[in-house]
Design a protein around this motif. Structure first.
Motif, PDB file in Angstrom:
ATOM      1  N   ILE A  13      47.284  31.502  42.710  1.00 14.25           N
ATOM      2  CA  ILE A  13      48.068  32.685  43.039  1.00 14.25           C
ATOM      3  C   ILE A  13      47.828  34.085  42.209  1.00 14.25           C
ATOM      4  O   ILE A  13      47.670  33.846  41.123  1.00 14.25           O
ATOM      5  CB  ILE A  13      49.691  32.566  42.795  1.00 14.25           C
ATOM      6  CG1 ILE A  13      50.151  31.294  43.540  1.00 14.25           C
ATOM      7  CG2 ILE A  13      50.392  33.786  43.205  1.00 14.25           C
ATOM      8  CD1 ILE A  13      49.957  31.496  45.138  1.00 14.25           C
ATOM      9  N   ARG A  14      47.629  35.045  42.819  1.00 13.18           N
ATOM     10  CA  ARG A  14      47.259  36.414  42.149  1.00 13.18           C
ATOM     11  C   ARG A  14      48.453  36.782  41.523  1.00 13.18           C
ATOM     12  O   ARG A  14      49.563  37.326  42.232  1.00 13.18           O
ATOM     13  CB  ARG A  14      46.692  37.434  42.925  1.00 13.18           C
ATOM     14  CG  ARG A  14      46.264  38.986  42.413  1.00 13.18           C
ATOM     15  CD  ARG A  14      45.784  39.899  43.267  1.00 13.18           C
ATOM     16  NE  ARG A  14      45.385  40.873  42.491  1.00 13.18           N
ATOM     17  CZ  ARG A  14      45.912  41.959  42.231  1.00 13.18           C
ATOM     18  NH1 ARG A  14      47.330  41.877  42.207  1.00 13.18           N
ATOM     19  NH2 ARG A  14      45.595  43.119  41.698  1.00 13.18           N
ATOM     20  N   GLU A  15      48.485  37.082  39.985  1.00 12.25           N
ATOM     21  CA  GLU A  15      49.584  37.644  39.467  1.00 12.25           C
ATOM     22  C   GLU A  15      49.379  38.788  39.056  1.00 12.25           C
ATOM     23  O   GLU A  15      50.697  39.587  38.876  1.00 12.25           O
ATOM     24  CB  GLU A  15      49.676  36.648  38.054  1.00 12.25           C
ATOM     25  CG  GLU A  15      49.800  35.204  38.288  1.00 12.25           C
ATOM     26  CD  GLU A  15      50.348  34.644  36.978  1.00 12.25           C
ATOM     27  OE1 GLU A  15      49.808  35.133  35.806  1.00 12.25           O
ATOM     28  OE2 GLU A  15      51.137  33.510  37.013  1.00 12.25           O
ATOM     29  N   GLY A  16      48.212  39.318  38.891  1.00  8.56           N
ATOM     30  CA  GLY A  16      48.175  40.882  38.442  1.00  8.56           C
ATOM     31  C   GLY A  16      46.951  41.163  37.777  1.00  8.56           C
ATOM     32  O   GLY A  16      45.931  40.372  37.623  1.00  8.56           O
ATOM     33  N   GLY A  63      42.272  45.631  29.765  1.00  5.39           N
ATOM     34  CA  GLY A  63      41.627  45.392  28.427  1.00  5.39           C
ATOM     35  C   GLY A  63      41.326  43.901  27.933  1.00  5.39           C
ATOM     36  O   GLY A  63      41.231  43.751  26.710  1.00  5.39           O
ATOM     37  N   PHE A  64      41.270  43.176  28.569  1.00  8.26           N
ATOM     38  CA  PHE A  64      41.475  41.637  28.214  1.00  8.26           C
ATOM     39  C   PHE A  64      40.068  41.176  27.446  1.00  8.26           C
ATOM     40  O   PHE A  64      40.631  40.337  26.658  1.00  8.26           O
ATOM     41  CB  PHE A  64      41.652  40.663  29.785  1.00  8.26           C
ATOM     42  CG  PHE A  64      42.010  39.371  29.462  1.00  8.26           C
ATOM     43  CD1 PHE A  64      42.896  38.896  28.425  1.00  8.26           C
ATOM     44  CD2 PHE A  64      41.299  38.300  30.099  1.00  8.26           C
ATOM     45  CE1 PHE A  64      43.256  37.733  28.204  1.00  8.26           C
ATOM     46  CE2 PHE A  64      41.883  37.069  29.943  1.00  8.26           C
ATOM     47  CZ  PHE A  64      42.730  36.614  28.697  1.00  8.26           C
ATOM     48  N   GLU A  86      36.916  39.259  37.183  1.00  8.70           N
ATOM     49  CA  GLU A  86      36.620  40.836  37.839  1.00  8.70           C
ATOM     50  C   GLU A  86      37.093  41.126  38.868  1.00  8.70           C
ATOM     51  O   GLU A  86      36.749  40.248  39.660  1.00  8.70           O
ATOM     52  CB  GLU A  86      35.226  40.914  37.374  1.00  8.70           C
ATOM     53  CG  GLU A  86      34.597  41.181  35.606  1.00  8.70           C
ATOM     54  CD  GLU A  86      33.509  41.869  35.532  1.00  8.70           C
ATOM     55  OE1 GLU A  86      33.530  43.178  36.007  1.00  8.70           O
ATOM     56  OE2 GLU A  86      32.728  41.307  35.051  1.00  8.70           O
ATOM     57  N   GLY A  87      37.508  42.137  39.236  1.00  7.38           N
ATOM     58  CA  GLY A  87      38.322  42.380  40.700  1.00  7.38           C
ATOM     59  C   GLY A  87      37.362  42.782  41.692  1.00  7.38           C
ATOM     60  O   GLY A  87      37.521  42.518  42.803  1.00  7.38           O
ATOM     61  N   LYS A  88      35.922  43.107  41.284  1.00  6.40           N
ATOM     62  CA  LYS A  88      34.962  43.046  42.301  1.00  6.40           C
ATOM     63  C   LYS A  88      34.050  41.787  42.393  1.00  6.40           C
ATOM     64  O   LYS A  88      33.180  41.543  43.412  1.00  6.40           O
ATOM     65  CB  LYS A  88      33.898  44.283  41.747  1.00  6.40           C
ATOM     66  CG  LYS A  88      34.478  45.528  41.814  1.00  6.40           C
ATOM     67  CD  LYS A  88      33.485  46.393  41.546  1.00  6.40           C
ATOM     68  CE  LYS A  88      34.207  48.153  41.648  1.00  6.40           C
ATOM     69  NZ  LYS A  88      33.212  49.019  41.156  1.00  6.40           N
ATOM     70  N   ASN A  89      34.236  40.602  41.797  1.00  4.60           N
ATOM     71  CA  ASN A  89      33.605  39.527  42.074  1.00  4.60           C
ATOM     72  C   ASN A  89      34.460  38.644  43.400  1.00  4.60           C
ATOM     73  O   ASN A  89      35.214  37.840  42.958  1.00  4.60           O
ATOM     74  CB  ASN A  89      33.939  38.484  40.791  1.00  4.60           C
ATOM     75  CG  ASN A  89      32.893  37.449  40.831  1.00  4.60           C
ATOM     76  OD1 ASN A  89      32.607  36.833  41.872  1.00  4.60           O
ATOM     77  ND2 ASN A  89      32.709  36.838  39.770  1.00  4.60           N
ATOM     78  N   ARG A  90      33.956  39.043  44.560  1.00  4.83           N
ATOM     79  CA  ARG A  90      35.048  38.596  45.470  1.00  4.83           C
ATOM     80  C   ARG A  90      34.645  37.007  45.629  1.00  4.83           C
ATOM     81  O   ARG A  90      35.500  36.239  46.143  1.00  4.83           O
ATOM     82  CB  ARG A  90      34.296  39.257  46.886  1.00  4.83           C
ATOM     83  CG  ARG A  90      34.851  40.821  46.895  1.00  4.83           C
ATOM     84  CD  ARG A  90      36.105  41.187  46.418  1.00  4.83           C
ATOM     85  NE  ARG A  90      37.221  40.287  47.298  1.00  4.83           N
ATOM     86  CZ  ARG A  90      38.498  40.550  47.149  1.00  4.83           C
ATOM     87  NH1 ARG A  90      39.098  41.003  46.242  1.00  4.83           N
ATOM     88  NH2 ARG A  90      39.204  39.790  47.794  1.00  4.83           N
ATOM     89  N   ARG A  91      33.387  36.683  45.386  1.00  6.46           N
ATOM     90  CA  ARG A  91      33.130  35.203  45.640  1.00  6.46           C
ATOM     91  C   ARG A  91      33.914  34.264  44.886  1.00  6.46           C
ATOM     92  O   ARG A  91      34.447  33.473  45.250  1.00  6.46           O
ATOM     93  CB  ARG A  91      31.626  34.834  45.317  1.00  6.46           C
ATOM     94  CG  ARG A  91      31.240  33.497  45.471  1.00  6.46           C
ATOM     95  CD  ARG A  91      29.719  33.475  45.348  1.00  6.46           C
ATOM     96  NE  ARG A  91      28.696  34.076  46.112  1.00  6.46           N
ATOM     97  CZ  ARG A  91      28.511  33.594  47.327  1.00  6.46           C
ATOM     98  NH1 ARG A  91      28.530  32.458  47.748  1.00  6.46           N
ATOM     99  NH2 ARG A  91      27.731  34.476  48.017  1.00  6.46           N
ATOM    100  N   SER A  92      34.201  34.784  43.558  1.00 10.82           N
ATOM    101  CA  SER A  92      34.926  34.051  42.497  1.00 10.82           C
ATOM    102  C   SER A  92      36.448  34.123  43.080  1.00 10.82           C
ATOM    103  O   SER A  92      37.136  33.104  43.043  1.00 10.82           O
ATOM    104  CB  SER A  92      34.702  34.354  41.306  1.00 10.82           C
ATOM    105  OG  SER A  92      35.389  33.462  40.398  1.00 10.82           O
ATOM    106  N   ILE A  93      37.010  35.155  43.350  1.00  9.13           N
ATOM    107  CA  ILE A  93      38.256  35.228  43.939  1.00  9.13           C
ATOM    108  C   ILE A  93      38.634  34.590  45.047  1.00  9.13           C
ATOM    109  O   ILE A  93      39.631  34.034  45.249  1.00  9.13           O
ATOM    110  CB  ILE A  93      38.366  36.826  43.989  1.00  9.13           C
ATOM    111  CG1 ILE A  93      38.512  37.724  42.721  1.00  9.13           C
ATOM    112  CG2 ILE A  93      39.756  37.302  45.004  1.00  9.13           C
ATOM    113  CD1 ILE A  93      38.623  39.160  42.831  1.00  9.13           C
ATOM    114  N   THR A 101      41.516  40.284  36.622  1.00  6.21           N
ATOM    115  CA  THR A 101      42.422  39.716  37.384  1.00  6.21           C
ATOM    116  C   THR A 101      42.850  38.545  37.195  1.00  6.21           C
ATOM    117  O   THR A 101      41.850  37.474  37.177  1.00  6.21           O
ATOM    118  CB  THR A 101      42.241  39.982  38.849  1.00  6.21           C
ATOM    119  OG1 THR A 101      41.986  41.237  39.380  1.00  6.21           O
ATOM    120  CG2 THR A 101      43.218  39.957  40.010  1.00  6.21           C
ATOM    121  N   ILE A 102      44.165  38.208  37.047  1.00  2.00           N
ATOM    122  CA  ILE A 102      44.722  36.674  36.719  1.00  2.00           C
ATOM    123  C   ILE A 102      45.299  36.002  37.956  1.00  2.00           C
ATOM    124  O   ILE A 102      46.010  36.590  38.771  1.00  2.00           O
ATOM    125  CB  ILE A 102      45.852  36.896  35.774  1.00  2.00           C
ATOM    126  CG1 ILE A 102      45.374  37.505  34.402  1.00  2.00           C
ATOM    127  CG2 ILE A 102      46.454  35.452  35.192  1.00  2.00           C
ATOM    128  CD1 ILE A 102      44.153  36.965  33.760  1.00  2.00           C
TER     129      ILE A 102
END
Length: 213
Positions: free
Chosen positions: A165-168, A172-173, A149-156, A184-185
């Protein structure tokens, strides 16, 4: 190396050690560990934190069913690992390798979670790096991805710290908490991990057909 003769299934007695962790599957002697781990989870500190289930019955029968299901999952190449502190033997988190696709893909998904009493000590990176080694060197996958999830900064930040590498964004995954979520993948290739092998590796045969575990 040529992989056609390699059996890629991970055996039930698998164990991997890092500097501070022992990473393995649950086994028949782990009832008390399993029960204590889940009944004594600390209070969640954010919405992505691992949460205790107050309604689940942590019985030996439930434990036995869990072990049987985990074996079926491993036969289908879905692997759930527990991570224990090497010095204390206490659980610090878990990881999963799942959605493994063979044939022309040789890819899989990576999930991970650290119990919040062990946050901020570098366990997450140590666990994820070990899982990448299993994915690329043991399972011979070519690609691993994590959907976050885009707001899960700790995991990102953890994914970035191991070189993913961030792909995009995959719209609706997944369906979670009553709604479709876009994630976010992040990905990593075997080449990024300095692993190479001739393609294609031999996909493991289903358990019962090959008779192997």
């Amino acid at each position: 190396m040529l992989l056609n003769e390699v059996d890629l299934l991970i055996p039930s007695n698998f164990e991997k050690k890092t500097d501070r962790l022992i990473i393995r599957f649950y086994n028949a002697d782990d009832f008390e560990l399993w029960k204590k781990t889940h009944k004594q989870l600390p209070k969640a500190r954010n919405k992505w934190d691992i949460k205790p289930d107050p309604n689940f019955k942590w019985t030996r029968q439930a434990f036995k069913k869990m072990l049987q299901q985990e074996q079926r999952n491993r036969d289908a190449e879905r692997y759930y690992f527990i991570a224990l502190d090497r010095s204390s033997g206490q659980p610090i988190g878990h990881a999963v390798l799942f959605d493994i696709r063979r044939k022309i893909f040789q890819s899989g998904g990576l999930g991970y979670g650290i119990y919040n009493h062990s946050w901020g000590q570098g366990y997450g990176r140590e666990l994820v790096e070990a899982m990448l080694e299993v994915a690329f060197k043991t399972l011979k996958l070519h690609r691993i991805e994590a959907a976050i999830e885009g707001k899960n900064r700790r995991s990102i930040n953890l994914a970035k710290s191991v070189g993913m590498i961030r792909e995009g964004i995959r719209r609706g995954f997944v369906y979670m908490n009553g709604e479709w979520k876009s994630l976010t993948i992040f990905s990593l290739l075997a080449e990024d991990f300095n692993v190479s092998f001739k393609f294609p590796p031999k996909a493991p045969e289903p358990a019962g057909k090959s008779g192997k575990r």
